[in-house]
Scaffold this motif. Structure first.
Motif, PDB file in Angstrom:
ATOM      1  N   THR A 114       0.826  -1.203   0.000  1.00  0.00           N
ATOM      2  CA  THR A 114       0.000   0.000   0.000  1.00  0.00           C
ATOM      3  C   THR A 114       0.861   1.254   0.000  1.00  0.00           C
ATOM      4  OG1 THR A 114      -1.800  -1.130   1.164  1.00  0.00           O
ATOM      5  CG2 THR A 114      -1.768   1.283   1.252  1.00  0.00           C
ATOM      6  N   GLN A 136       1.101   4.075  -3.095  1.00  0.00           N
ATOM      7  CA  GLN A 136       0.861   5.499  -2.895  1.00  0.00           C
ATOM      8  C   GLN A 136       2.088   6.320  -3.258  1.00  0.00           C
ATOM      9  OE1 GLN A 136      -0.513   5.357   1.214  1.00  0.00           O
ATOM     10  NE2 GLN A 136      -2.647   5.457   0.561  1.00  0.00           N
ATOM     11  N   THR A 139      -3.948   6.613  -5.617  1.00  0.00           N
ATOM     12  CA  THR A 139      -4.662   7.287  -4.538  1.00  0.00           C
ATOM     13  C   THR A 139      -5.300   6.273  -3.598  1.00  0.00           C
ATOM     14  OG1 THR A 139      -6.793   7.384  -5.703  1.00  0.00           O
ATOM     15  CG2 THR A 139      -5.202   9.165  -6.149  1.00  0.00           C
ATOM     16  N   ALA A 140      -5.593   6.733  -2.391  1.00  0.00           N
ATOM     17  CA  ALA A 140      -6.260   5.863  -1.426  1.00  0.00           C
ATOM     18  C   ALA A 140      -7.615   5.417  -1.955  1.00  0.00           C
ATOM     19  CB  ALA A 140      -6.422   6.601  -0.095  1.00  0.00           C
ATOM     20  N   GLN A 141      -8.302   6.289  -2.681  1.00  0.00           N
ATOM     21  CA  GLN A 141      -9.609   5.943  -3.249  1.00  0.00           C
ATOM     22  C   GLN A 141      -9.480   4.819  -4.273  1.00  0.00           C
ATOM     23  OE1 GLN A 141     -11.622   9.218  -5.119  1.00  0.00           O
ATOM     24  NE2 GLN A 141     -13.522   8.088  -5.419  1.00  0.00           N
ATOM     25  N   GLU A 142      -8.440   4.873  -5.111  1.00  0.00           N
ATOM     26  CA  GLU A 142      -8.221   3.797  -6.080  1.00  0.00           C
ATOM     27  C   GLU A 142      -7.950   2.482  -5.382  1.00  0.00           C
ATOM     28  OE1 GLU A 142      -6.264   6.071  -9.952  1.00  0.00           O
ATOM     29  OE2 GLU A 142      -5.000   5.636  -8.209  1.00  0.00           O
ATOM     30  N   LEU A 143      -7.121   2.518  -4.351  1.00  0.00           N
ATOM     31  CA  LEU A 143      -6.736   1.298  -3.656  1.00  0.00           C
ATOM     32  C   LEU A 143      -7.898   0.672  -2.897  1.00  0.00           C
ATOM     33  CD1 LEU A 143      -3.214   2.382  -2.342  1.00  0.00           C
ATOM     34  CD2 LEU A 143      -3.753   1.069  -4.403  1.00  0.00           C
ATOM     35  N   GLU A 144      -8.864   1.490  -2.496  1.00  0.00           N
ATOM     36  CA  GLU A 144     -10.018   0.982  -1.753  1.00  0.00           C
ATOM     37  C   GLU A 144     -10.891   0.068  -2.602  1.00  0.00           C
ATOM     38  OE1 GLU A 144     -12.052   4.379  -0.265  1.00  0.00           O
ATOM     39  OE2 GLU A 144     -10.573   4.786   1.317  1.00  0.00           O
ATOM     40  N   THR A 145     -10.841   0.211  -3.935  1.00  0.00           N
ATOM     41  CA  THR A 145     -11.681  -0.618  -4.814  1.00  0.00           C
ATOM     42  C   THR A 145     -11.132  -2.028  -4.989  1.00  0.00           C
ATOM     43  OG1 THR A 145     -10.539  -0.022  -6.879  1.00  0.00           O
ATOM     44  CG2 THR A 145     -12.286   1.463  -6.120  1.00  0.00           C
ATOM     45  N   GLU A 181      -8.941  -7.972  -1.687  1.00  0.00           N
ATOM     46  CA  GLU A 181      -7.789  -8.293  -0.850  1.00  0.00           C
ATOM     47  C   GLU A 181      -6.785  -9.144  -1.626  1.00  0.00           C
ATOM     48  OE1 GLU A 181      -6.776 -10.428   3.451  1.00  0.00           O
ATOM     49  OE2 GLU A 181      -8.854 -10.138   2.801  1.00  0.00           O
ATOM     50  N   LYS A 208     -17.796  -5.834  -4.004  1.00  0.00           N
ATOM     51  CA  LYS A 208     -17.327  -4.554  -3.473  1.00  0.00           C
ATOM     52  C   LYS A 208     -17.799  -3.372  -4.319  1.00  0.00           C
ATOM     53  CE  LYS A 208     -13.156  -3.001  -1.131  1.00  0.00           C
ATOM     54  NZ  LYS A 208     -11.761  -3.317  -0.822  1.00  0.00           N
ATOM     55  N   THR A 209     -17.872  -3.570  -5.631  1.00  0.00           N
ATOM     56  CA  THR A 209     -18.147  -2.441  -6.539  1.00  0.00           C
ATOM     57  C   THR A 209     -19.464  -2.547  -7.294  1.00  0.00           C
ATOM     58  OG1 THR A 209     -17.030  -3.479  -8.418  1.00  0.00           O
ATOM     59  CG2 THR A 209     -15.659  -2.173  -6.907  1.00  0.00           C
TER      60      THR A 209
END
Length: 276
Positions: A37, A41, A46-52, A55, A125-126
């Motif tokens: 992570t 970065q 971005t954190a938003q991209e990584l949230e999608t 795991e 998730k999406t």
């Protein structure tokens, strides 16, 4: 100069074996050293991209963010070369939305299995079901002519023993006016023989790198127009305290007082297929 087919096959097998081990969790390449992570970065995600991401999709194998270069739009068809665990495929899929589609191609069956296993989690998730993963070599893409809006690739083409052929394949599959956005490694000085000869360096995305000017010649010869080229220091120098075995093997083969950033840089290439 004629290609040494046996040598090319040997390189592919070395890469395939190395990345199979990475997919199975028994080994890490030096591009994948450190916290995935934090590394993502550092190189522009971005954190938003990584949230999608499902795991396990972020395996820390990147040297840039080609999805940001591409400025992806809803409805586009995207192809990721050397898609690995699906990191950039899933990020691109969130950007192109339900009307778009993202195809990942990888030659390592273990990576492909890992990526496909993550699809249900991504859907949950999406709410998106717009990705697929195909087994194949990037020198011989299992993709139709003139069918792709955007080709992306992240720290992969440098691993190929037939880079010019990869760029010809990119030109073949792109629609007229389509673009290729590639984050890769390039040489700014010749590698020491000890590094260049190391199998660990090859699997770690280093010894296959070529000078920027050589890549630009291959892009032009493939019939593409280069629209952007920029380079930045190779991020692996940030990880001098890394204890990864493969990274140590490469680092320890360098001349005293030198670092990988003295020889290698991360480069972004954007190239467009000519309109008919």
């Amino acid at each position: 100069m004629p290609h040494d087919i046996n040598a090319n096959d040997s390189v592919r097998e070395s890469v395939r074996t190395g990345y199979a081990q990475i997919a199975q969790g028994s080994e890490r390449c030096c591009c994948g050293c450190g916290d995935p992570t934090q590394l993502a970065q550092t190189i522009g995600y971005t954190a938003q991209e990584l949230e999608t991401l499902p795991e396990g999709a972020n395996m820390g194998l990147s040297c840039g963010n080609p999805t940001a270069l591409a400025g992806l739009k809803a409805g586009q068809v995207v192809l990721d070369l050397g898609s690995g665990g699906g990191f950039d495929v899933f990020i691109a899929a969130a950007k192109v939305g339900p009307a778009g589609r993202v195809i990942g191609v990888d030659m390592t069956a273990e990576m492909l299995a890992k990526a496909r296993k993550s699809i249900p989690a991504f859907v949950r998730k999406t709410g998106l079901n717009n990705v697929e993963f195909r087994l194949g070599e990037i020198e011989h893409l299992p993709v139709a002519d003139n069918s792709i809006d955007v080709v992306i690739s992240n720290c992969v083409i440098n691993l190929s023993p037939e880079k010019a052929q990869v760029w010809r394949e990119i030109a073949r599959v792109l629609k007229p006016g389509g673009i290729a956005c590639v984050s890769d490694l390039a040489l700014k000085a010749p590698l020491p023989d000890a590094v260049k000869a190391a199998a660990e360096a090859l699997v770690g995305c280093i010894s296959g790198a070529v000078p920027i000017e050589e890549t630009l010649r291959m892009i032009e010869a493939a019939g593409l127009n280069t629209t952007q080229t920029d380079d930045k220091p190779y991020h692996v120098d940030v990880m001098d305290d890394c204890n990864d075995a493969l990274y140590r093997a490469v680092r320890d083969s360098l001349p005293p007082g030198r670092k990988l950033g003295d020889y290698v840089v991360s480069v972004n290439f954007v190239a467009q297929k000519k309109e008919r």
